[in-house]
Design a protein around this motif. Structure first.
Motif, short mmCIF file in Angstrom:
data_model
loop_
_atom_site.label_atom_id
_atom_site.label_comp_id
_atom_site.label_asym_id
_atom_site.label_seq_id
_atom_site.Cartn_x
_atom_site.Cartn_y
_atom_site.Cartn_z
N ALA A 183 22.35 5.56 -9.66
CA ALA A 183 22.85 4.27 -10.12
C ALA A 183 21.73 3.26 -10.36
N MET A 184 20.52 3.55 -9.85
CA MET A 184 19.39 2.65 -10.00
C MET A 184 18.57 2.92 -11.26
N LYS A 185 18.70 4.09 -11.84
CA LYS A 185 17.75 4.56 -12.85
C LYS A 185 17.70 3.68 -14.09
N LYS A 186 18.82 3.35 -14.68
CA LYS A 186 18.80 2.60 -15.94
C LYS A 186 18.11 1.25 -15.79
N LEU A 187 18.42 0.56 -14.69
CA LEU A 187 17.81 -0.76 -14.50
C LEU A 187 16.35 -0.66 -14.11
N CYS A 188 15.98 0.35 -13.33
CA CYS A 188 14.56 0.55 -13.03
C CYS A 188 13.78 0.88 -14.31
N ASP A 189 14.36 1.71 -15.15
CA ASP A 189 13.72 2.02 -16.44
C ASP A 189 13.56 0.75 -17.28
N LEU A 190 14.59 -0.10 -17.28
CA LEU A 190 14.52 -1.34 -18.05
C LEU A 190 13.44 -2.27 -17.52
N TYR A 191 13.35 -2.40 -16.20
CA TYR A 191 12.29 -3.23 -15.62
C TYR A 191 10.92 -2.74 -16.07
N GLU A 192 10.72 -1.43 -16.06
CA GLU A 192 9.44 -0.87 -16.52
C GLU A 192 9.21 -1.22 -17.99
N GLU A 193 10.24 -1.09 -18.83
CA GLU A 193 10.12 -1.41 -20.25
C GLU A 193 9.79 -2.88 -20.47
N LEU A 194 10.27 -3.74 -19.57
CA LEU A 194 10.03 -5.17 -19.70
C LEU A 194 8.77 -5.63 -18.97
N GLY A 195 7.95 -4.68 -18.54
CA GLY A 195 6.63 -5.01 -18.01
C GLY A 195 6.52 -5.15 -16.51
N VAL A 196 7.47 -4.62 -15.76
CA VAL A 196 7.40 -4.67 -14.30
C VAL A 196 7.10 -3.26 -13.79
N PRO A 197 5.87 -2.95 -13.40
CA PRO A 197 5.53 -1.60 -12.93
C PRO A 197 6.10 -1.32 -11.55
N LEU A 198 6.71 -0.16 -11.40
CA LEU A 198 7.36 0.21 -10.14
C LEU A 198 6.69 1.39 -9.45
N GLY A 199 5.69 1.99 -10.08
CA GLY A 199 5.05 3.14 -9.46
C GLY A 199 5.89 4.39 -9.59
N PRO A 200 5.47 5.47 -8.93
CA PRO A 200 6.19 6.74 -9.08
C PRO A 200 7.58 6.69 -8.43
N LEU A 201 8.60 6.99 -9.24
CA LEU A 201 9.98 7.05 -8.77
C LEU A 201 10.52 8.44 -9.06
N GLY B 140 0.77 -1.23 0.00
CA GLY B 140 0.00 0.00 0.00
C GLY B 140 0.80 1.28 0.00
N TYR B 141 2.11 1.21 -0.15
CA TYR B 141 2.94 2.42 -0.17
C TYR B 141 2.88 3.03 -1.57
N ASP B 142 2.08 4.08 -1.72
CA ASP B 142 1.88 4.67 -3.04
C ASP B 142 2.58 6.02 -3.22
N LYS B 143 3.35 6.44 -2.22
CA LYS B 143 4.10 7.69 -2.34
C LYS B 143 5.27 7.50 -3.31
N PRO B 144 5.81 8.58 -3.83
CA PRO B 144 7.02 8.45 -4.65
C PRO B 144 8.15 7.83 -3.83
N ILE B 145 8.90 6.94 -4.47
CA ILE B 145 10.10 6.36 -3.87
C ILE B 145 11.29 6.99 -4.59
N PHE B 146 12.24 7.46 -3.81
CA PHE B 146 13.39 8.15 -4.37
C PHE B 146 14.50 7.13 -4.64
N ILE B 147 15.15 7.25 -5.79
CA ILE B 147 16.20 6.29 -6.15
C ILE B 147 17.50 7.02 -6.48
N HIS B 148 18.58 6.42 -6.07
CA HIS B 148 19.93 6.89 -6.41
C HIS B 148 20.11 6.81 -7.93
#
Length: 338
Positions: A201-219, A191-199
């Motif tokens: 170094a995390m951005k490229k892989l988080c973006d890739l996960y989203e592109e491959l169909g894994v929703p991460l919510g607001p970052l 239920g944590y729907d607030k933005p999660i802040f990421i370093h």
């Protein structure tokens, strides 16, 4: 054929002589089967790489122009012949795209798990047991003391801490591939729907996960510009970063930072204390002791070969169960990439 003639350890990694390929080699080779994208298993510099499409995408993001290998993507369950040896991949449940490598030739079948876990992970396919003559299992947490708690409870523990200490930024160390995205997804499920802040170094892989169909919510990026009074907006927020960043000057920019660490090693209090971790989050992408032993019993191989981790303890357990087992003593792999 004898299992050792089909697959055996070498200084470069597990080698299949009739197929002339390696599994997760630690040195450049002509042909490699890669089980998953972590750097200790997926190195650049091979002539050709066979892996899941997701693992190949991860390697492309991580290595960029260095990843020049000939690439052969195969989906889970797709069967291919490599120089007459039958090969297919099945889910390992470790990280996105992770796979067990199944190798079969002349009536002998060997399954190499790579790194794996059995519990549900919203970011990747669930582990699938495969009957075989030889199971080559990891043993990162191959001691009875390592029994990981339910993951949802660990996510709720982190959320509860942000509510208890709303004035403190919660800096959570998590490996950039797999652990960070899994942590984020479990927080969303609780239920944590607030933005999660990421370093950064995390951005490229988080973006890739989203592109491959894994929703991460607001970052949002975890950046603070000096002299602009932005520090307070991180109070009570969750910031996911590489473990090493927690002890860096970057971390000291946040308001009264509360150091947390998501790892199976947080089961050991002394490890948490040594790292200065106030909030240990026991969350691992590797099988714990019960998952390791349950898997051996379910697969029921004629032989168990154990690699990278607490090899001797799992081998001894198997021998006490009347099973034939041995440690491979492969080198070049990390305990949990952390």
């Amino acid at each position: 054929m004898k299992p050792e003639a089909l697959l055996h350890p070498t200084p470069a990694g597990l080698y299949c002589p009739p197929g002339d390929f390696y599994i997760d080699p630690v040195a450049p080779v002509g042909r490699a089967i890669i089980t998953h994208g972590h750097a200790d298993h997926a190195r650049a510099g091979h002539g050709a790489v066979l892996a899941t499409p997701e693992t190949l995408a991860i390697m492309a993001v991580r290595y960029g122009e260095m990843f020049t290998e000939k690439r052969q993507p195969i989906a889970y369950g797709e069967v291919v012949e490599v120089n007459g040896v039958t090969v297919w991949l099945v889910p390992a449940g470790h990280v996105l795209g992770s796979a067990q490598a199944v190798v079969e030739h002349k009536g002998t079948r060997i399954v190499t798990t790579g790194d794996y876990k059995r519990r549900r992970d919203p970011t990747c396919a669930q582990f699938e047991p495969v009957p075989c003559d030889v199971l080559i299992s990891e043993a990162t947490f191959g001691l009875p003391v390592f029994v990981h708690p339910p993951t949802d409870g660990e996510a709720r523990k982190l959320i509860a801490s942000t509510e208890q200490f709303p004035e403190r930024a919660h800096l959570v160390g998590a490996y950039a591939l797999g652990k960070a995205q899994r942590l984020i997804c479990h927080l969303r499920e609780e239920g944590y729907d607030k933005p999660i802040f990421i370093h950064g170094a995390m951005k490229k892989l988080c973006d890739l996960y989203e592109e491959l169909g894994v929703p991460l919510g607001p970052l949002e990026p975890a950046t603070i510009e000096k002299g602009k009074g932005e520090k307070d907006r991180f109070a009570g927020e969750i910031v996911v970063c590489p473990p090493a960043a927690i002890q860096s000057t970057w971390a000291r920019r946040f308001p009264d930072p509360l150091p947390a660490f998501a790892s199976g090693w947080m089961r050991v209090r002394q490890r948490a204390k040594q790292r200065g971790v106030e909030l240990p989050i026991i969350m691992s992408d590797h099988a714990d002791w019960n998952e390791l032993t349950d898997t051996v019993e379910e697969v029921d191989p004629s032989e168990l070969w154990v690699t990278h981790g607490r090899e001797d303890a799992l081998v001894r357990w198997a021998e006490l169960q009347g099973r034939k087992a041995k440690a491979l003593h492969l080198v070049g792999y990390e305990d949990e990439n952390e």
